[in-house]
Design a protein around this motif. Structure first.
Motif, PDB file in Angstrom:
ATOM      1  N   THR A 184      -1.475   4.510   9.931  1.00 46.35           N
ATOM      2  CA  THR A 184      -0.389   4.002   9.092  1.00 46.35           C
ATOM      3  C   THR A 184      -0.949   3.307   7.870  1.00 46.35           C
ATOM      4  O   THR A 184      -1.950   2.590   7.952  1.00 46.35           O
ATOM      5  N   MET A 185      -0.264   3.494   6.748  1.00 50.08           N
ATOM      6  CA  MET A 185      -0.634   2.779   5.526  1.00 50.08           C
ATOM      7  C   MET A 185       0.191   1.490   5.438  1.00 50.08           C
ATOM      8  O   MET A 185       1.208   1.348   6.121  1.00 50.08           O
ATOM      9  N   VAL A 229      -9.557   9.894   9.045  1.00 51.27           N
ATOM     10  CA  VAL A 229      -8.445  10.484   8.279  1.00 51.27           C
ATOM     11  C   VAL A 229      -8.992  11.387   7.176  1.00 51.27           C
ATOM     12  O   VAL A 229      -8.563  12.532   7.007  1.00 51.27           O
ATOM     13  N   PHE A 256      -2.042   9.552  14.772  1.00 52.62           N
ATOM     14  CA  PHE A 256      -1.518   9.111  13.484  1.00 52.62           C
ATOM     15  C   PHE A 256      -2.071   7.746  13.114  1.00 52.62           C
ATOM     16  O   PHE A 256      -2.390   6.927  13.968  1.00 52.62           O
ATOM     17  N   LEU A 283       1.359  14.113   5.645  1.00 49.86           N
ATOM     18  CA  LEU A 283       2.014  12.914   5.133  1.00 49.86           C
ATOM     19  C   LEU A 283       3.530  13.095   5.304  1.00 49.86           C
ATOM     20  O   LEU A 283       4.081  14.088   4.826  1.00 49.86           O
ATOM     21  N   ILE A 308       5.457   9.404   2.482  1.00 48.28           N
ATOM     22  CA  ILE A 308       4.458   8.422   2.037  1.00 48.28           C
ATOM     23  C   ILE A 308       4.529   8.249   0.518  1.00 48.28           C
ATOM     24  O   ILE A 308       4.708   9.204  -0.211  1.00 48.28           O
ATOM     25  N   TYR A 361      -4.694   2.619   7.936  1.00 41.32           N
ATOM     26  CA  TYR A 361      -5.535   3.333   6.967  1.00 41.32           C
ATOM     27  C   TYR A 361      -5.325   2.684   5.601  1.00 41.32           C
ATOM     28  O   TYR A 361      -4.240   2.758   5.055  1.00 41.32           O
ATOM     29  N   LEU A 414       0.165  10.862   8.770  1.00 41.84           N
ATOM     30  CA  LEU A 414       0.438   9.539   8.181  1.00 41.84           C
ATOM     31  C   LEU A 414       1.953   9.423   8.050  1.00 41.84           C
ATOM     32  O   LEU A 414       2.524   9.931   7.085  1.00 41.84           O
TER      33      LEU A 414
END
Ligand code: TPP
Length: 559
Positions: free
Chosen positions: A249-250, A281, A247, A289, A292, A268, A222
């Protein structure tokens, strides 16, 4: 001395403010945003007389600070100048936002001169109580370092503040008493070295990560916004390439890495959005991470579940592997180390990233959410700078699949409405060769809309979309009764604003149907002029994530 040659004239020593500006120039600052004021004249005089630093006037200090924030998101660092009290306090909310979001802004502010301060005189821009250190005290909690400069301290305080701003990626505060600002510097200092890693801690952290990844049957990454703030997009990409890991992504981390690459699996957002991404995930034996922040809006209202024992958390200056913390490990060093050491996996990415789907609606159809967001997504081009405001529109656009090189910007943690309009201006100043696309709700736009005038003043050609859904839609979706009067707004004629604000030659439109919207988008694609488009939708036309928040109020507010 040869006849006819002039005797060497000893250069006058730099003044306190000149010294600071020179140093800011060497770290890449070539513009200072601000609003002028008498106590700050010495700073402003030095800026307009300096070569290599330009004054960028803004409509008010809040906007100037947001513009500096937007500039720093593109450029790495930025500077803001305000006058004493009235000016600096107008900027403080935006500085707090820069603090929360790890954006290094150098806030230069003027002060009354030293005799005035010593006499505790009752002068304008003070509370009238003879106290002159109050505003610095107010600034202190929202900056990572501050100083009132003198000829004796300016050299080393400047180095300290530069080092602090770059270490924490947060704003700093520098105050200049008006007389002191123009006095010659009486000190010298060398730039401080960037932070280094403790070799043993770095070695142990990388051993632990390599080991955990080796054991993990499934793993993913992430990548996050703190890596972007540290200027480490490329090293994160190199780690992805070397590891062969997929990967996701938030929300606030969107566009940390290009989305059109095989390793990208999608957004995500906990249980709120893409269930396949969440499942993958959260089922991984190891999740890495990188920079993050696990905030409410990054975790789908705290519905994400990342087991600490199965996560590696890389921050700017430390690493955590499972429950063990490795201090004094620089993000840049651990990424370099891992890129060298990690064993590459050759596996097909488990999921193809979702897009917003086909464009719906045509002709006289109203602009529904299904019609709106795919159209916007389709409008975005490679290398655009996409600035999105807090509200339902960013919640829609975050789930588009962006072209490579496009960067998505949002004030996800601080979430002050009004940020996006001036931040887009600052971003455009930082990158005049890239197209800036601003997407804002009309409620947010009402806070800072005057700053639209600055684009035109500097010949910049943004594309501005103002979503007019007759009020604060996201608030309607989160509060007890959506129809309460506090979510209603004065109705402006938004598309007439550019004209009133002096933006001659802009393409402007107000669109209420899909057909009108398509025509306006076609016109806005011509890059010869700026565009400002008011998009009118029904009051409750909300993006899917905004709807989900409506359904998840309980977890959002930890009830
Ligand atoms: C400075 C500030 N004041 C108030 C809020 C509370 N707030 C959050 S979103 C929002 C409304 C946004 O409305 P709009 O920009 O019209 O976007 P929409 O949700 O309607 O798409 C408000 C008032 C805030 N986040 N920041």
């Amino acid at each position: 001395m040869r006849q006819g040659s002039t005797p060497a004239v000893k250069a006058a020593p730099k003044t306190v403010v000149q010294h600071v500006l020179e140093r800011l120039k060497t770290i890449g600052i070539s513009e200072v945003f601000g609003v002028a004021g008498d106590f700050a004249f010495p700073i402003e005089d030095a800026i307009v007389k300096s070569s290599g630093i330009e004054w960028v006037g803004c409509c008010n200090e809040l906007n100037a600070a947001y513009a500096a924030d937007g500039y720093a998101r593109i450029h790495g660092v930025a500077a803001l100048n305000t006058t004493y009290g009235v000016g600096e306090l107008s900027a403080i909310g935006a500085i707090a936002g820069a603090y929360a979001e790890h954006v290094p802004v150098f806030h230069l502010t003027g002060m009354p001169n030293m005799p005035t301060q010593a006499a505790h005189a009752v002068v304008h821009h003070t509370l009238g109580n003879g106290e002159f250190d109050l505003f610095r005290k107010m600034a202190e909690p929202v900056v990572c370092a501050s100083a009132i400069l003198t000829p004796q301290n300016v050299a080393h305080e400047t180095e300290r503040l530069i080092a602090e701003a770059l270490y924490h990626r947060r704003p700093v505060y520098m105050a200049f008493p008006a007389d002191v600002a123009e006095q010659p510097t009486l000190s010298k200092a060398q730039p401080l070295d960037p932070p280094t890693s403790d070799p043993a801690s770095l070695q142990e952290a990388s051993d632990a990560i390599v080991e955990m990844l080796k054991k993990a049957r499934t793993a993913c990454v992430l990548p996050g916004v703190l890596a972007v703030r540290a200027g480490l997009r490329q090293p994160v990409q190199s780690f992805i390439d070397a590891s062969g890991l997929p990967f996701a992504t938030m929300f606030g981390d969107k566009s940390t890495l290009d989305e059109r690459q095989p390793a990208y699996i999608g957004m995500y957002d906990g249980r709120l959005m893409d269930e396949a991404v969440r499942e993958f995930v959260e089922s991984c034996d190891c999740v890495v991470l990188i920079g993050i922040l696990l905030s409410d809006f990054n975790t789908g209202a705290f519905t994400s579940h990342l087991d600490q024992e199965r996560t590696i958390d890389i921050r700017h200056h430390r690493v955590r592997v499972g429950s063990r913390v490795y201090p004094n490990v620089q993000m840049t060093d651990i990424l370099a180390e891992l890129t060298l050491r990690v064993t590459k996996r050759h596996q097909e990415p488990p999921i193809r990233p979702a897009s917003l789907g086909p464009i719906k609606g045509a002709g006289s159809d109203p602009i529904t959410a299904e019609a709106l967001y795919p159209r916007w997504a389709n409008f975005i081009e490679p290398n655009d700078i996409l600035i999105t405001e807090t509200g339902t529109s960013s919640m829609g656009l975050a789930f588009s699949l962006l072209p490579n090189g496009t960067t998505f910007h949002n004030q996800t943690l601080w979430g002050a409405i009004g940020w996006a309009t001036p931040a887009a201006f600052g971003a455009a100043v930082a990158a005049p060769d890239r197209r800036v696309v601003l997407v804002t709700g009309e409620g947010s736009h009402q806070l800072t809309a005057q700053e639209v005038s600055q684009f035109c003043r500097r010949g910049l050609k943004p594309v501005v979309f103002v979503l007019n859904n007759s009020g604060y839609l996201i608030e309607r979706l989160l509060c007890k009764n959506p129809d309460f009067a506090y979510n209603d707004l004065a109705q402006w004629r938004y598309s007439e604003l550019p004209h009133a604000l002096g933006c001659d030659g802009w393409f402007t439109a107000r669109v209420t149907t899909c057909g009108e919207f398509d025509e306006a988008l076609k016109a806005a694609r011509q890059k010869d002029r700026a565009a400002y488009i008011e998009v009118v939708t029904e009051k409750y036309a909300a993006s899917p994530l905004a709807q989900k928040y409506h359904e998840s109020v309980a977890t959002l507010y930890h009830q």
